[in-house]
Design an enzyme around this catalytic site. Structure first.
Site, short mmCIF file in Angstrom:
data_model
loop_
_atom_site.label_atom_id
_atom_site.label_comp_id
_atom_site.label_asym_id
_atom_site.label_seq_id
_atom_site.Cartn_x
_atom_site.Cartn_y
_atom_site.Cartn_z
N THR A 3 0.81 -1.22 0.00
CA THR A 3 0.00 0.00 0.00
C THR A 3 0.84 1.27 0.00
OG1 THR A 3 -0.11 0.00 2.42
CG2 THR A 3 -1.90 -1.10 1.23
N LYS A 4 2.14 1.15 0.23
CA LYS A 4 2.99 2.33 0.30
C LYS A 4 3.13 2.99 -1.07
CE LYS A 4 4.09 1.85 4.70
NZ LYS A 4 3.09 0.91 5.21
N ASN A 5 3.51 4.27 -1.08
CA ASN A 5 3.72 4.96 -2.37
C ASN A 5 4.71 4.18 -3.22
OD1 ASN A 5 2.29 6.81 -0.84
ND2 ASN A 5 3.51 8.56 -1.48
#
Length: 386
Positions: free
Chosen positions: A207-209
């Site tokens: 889910t991180k950038n």
């Protein structure tokens, strides 16, 4: 219109051919652990963090690192199996352990705190400021003769005044640990986060950038010896095949995730710019007086991992958004000091009132790469009518 709180499929689809080529390259190589993909990713991610605003390579970094032992114009990287591993192994390499205290903001995700306690050290919580970052004024008030480090969490991809924090750590002879799990590419005065401290700890959770396609993490530092120690520790404490210097761990960023992250890294500026544009539209257009929107403070460069609003009637707002088919997420409903896992620390409800107030008010609204203007306008319209 149905809008999810987050979407990861769109980022894959945009560069699908490159991701698939990277996977096939690894599969065909016959080498899946500690190979060339990891080595190259570590070099590329280190280089990425050596560049500041306008893609300008910085000649030196304002940081807490011991300049007698390392070149602060260089960054080194070790890939690990997760962001949590980056935290606890990075902290362990600083020699922090039982009897030591580490100052950390109370409203962070529990992994930040676990990185401290897994080494036997004690977290000393301080309140967040009005923008959900660590209250810098509270740091010095919390320093004791047991304090060994300050951990700054660049929560939601935001950045606080790192100049002041570096000065505090230098003044008191403290290590500075940066939890950059949500802040890949974020900057203070044109310098990337993770380069101000003795260790910068990153998560590449999907889910991180800068998300991988599974668990993954990394530690960066200016000290090449520290990074060599991390690389030894992550591989059963082995510096040479079947020769073990220390009792280590199994925490290796595998070749598949490294190859996929190399693709993601190529597009980080594009990914960040898109999120900044989305955040700017939210900031400019959400006008409901019952909703508090985040800010980007002067000299900072947020990468907007989440767009987190605050609302006194949050539960009512969630119900309303659900009725309008708009997803949302609470980051985070229970602060670490009130979690059952940390009951042994003896903290009580009401001890950190700002932290607890935020836990009852924060709400992450839809923010993802590939979000359309029509989708965002709908979210804004619905919020303004609440």
């Amino acid at each position: 219109m149905k809008i999810l709180a987050n979407r990861m499929d769109l980022g894959f689809q945009k560069h699908q051919a490159e991701y698939e080529e990277a996977v096939l390259r690894v599969l065909r190589s016959g080498w899946y652990i500690l190979g060339n993909e990891l080595k190259t990713f570590e070099e590329e991610f280190a280089s990425y963090n050596e560049f500041g605003s306008d893609n300008r390579r910085l000649e030196s970094f304002d940081c807490t690192a011991n300049t007698d032992d390392c070149d602060t114009s260089k960054v080194y990287c070790a890939g690990l199996a997760s962001g949590l591993d980056a935290l606890w192994i990075g902290i362990r390499m600083l020699g922090i352990g039982a009897g030591d205290e580490v100052i950390v903001q109370g409203n962070t995700y529990i992994a930040s705190v676990m990185g401290i306690t897994m080494n036997g050290a004690t977290p000393i919580f301080v309140e967040p400021d009005e923008n959900s970052q660590i209250d810098i004024d509270a740091i010095e008030r919390s320093i004791t003769d047991k304090t060994k480090a300050v951990m700054v969490v660049h929560l939601y991809g935001q950045v606080t005044d790192m100049t002041r924090i570096v000065d505090i750590c230098k003044k008191h002879g403290l290590f500075l640990i940066e939890d950059c799990a949500q802040a890949h590419g974020a900057m203070w005065k044109g310098q990337k986060v993770g380069t101000f401290g003795d260790v910068g700890c990153f998560s590449f959770y999907p889910t991180k950038n800068m998300g991988a396609f599974g668990d993954a993490g990394a530690v960066i530092a200016h000290d090449p010896k520290l990074i060599d120690d991390v690389k030894t520790y992550r591989n059963y404490g082995s510096h040479k095949h079947y020769y073990n210097k220390v009792v280590g761990a199994n925490s290796r960023l595998d070749e598949m995730q490294a190859a996929l992250l190399r693709v993601r890294l190529k597009y980080m500026d594009e990914i960040t710019n898109e999120r900044r544009n989305l955040a700017r539209r939210y900031c400019d257009r959400i006008s409901n007086p019952n909703i508090i929107t985040p800010i980007e403070i002067d000299n900072s460069y947020s990468v907007w991992h989440q767009y987190v609003i605050r609302c006194k009637e949050r539960d009512k707002l969630i119900t309303y958004l659900n009725e309008k088919e708009i997803g949302s997420i609470i980051h985070y409903p229970v602060p670490p000091h009130l979690q059952e896992a940390y009951a042994y620390l003896g903290h009580k409800e009401g001890e950190y009132p700002i932290t607890e107030e935020y836990a009852h008010e924060v709400l992450s609204i839809p923010m993802y790469n590939g979000m359309s203007i029509e989708e965002q306008d709908y979210v804004i319209e619905v919020l303004n009518k609440f």
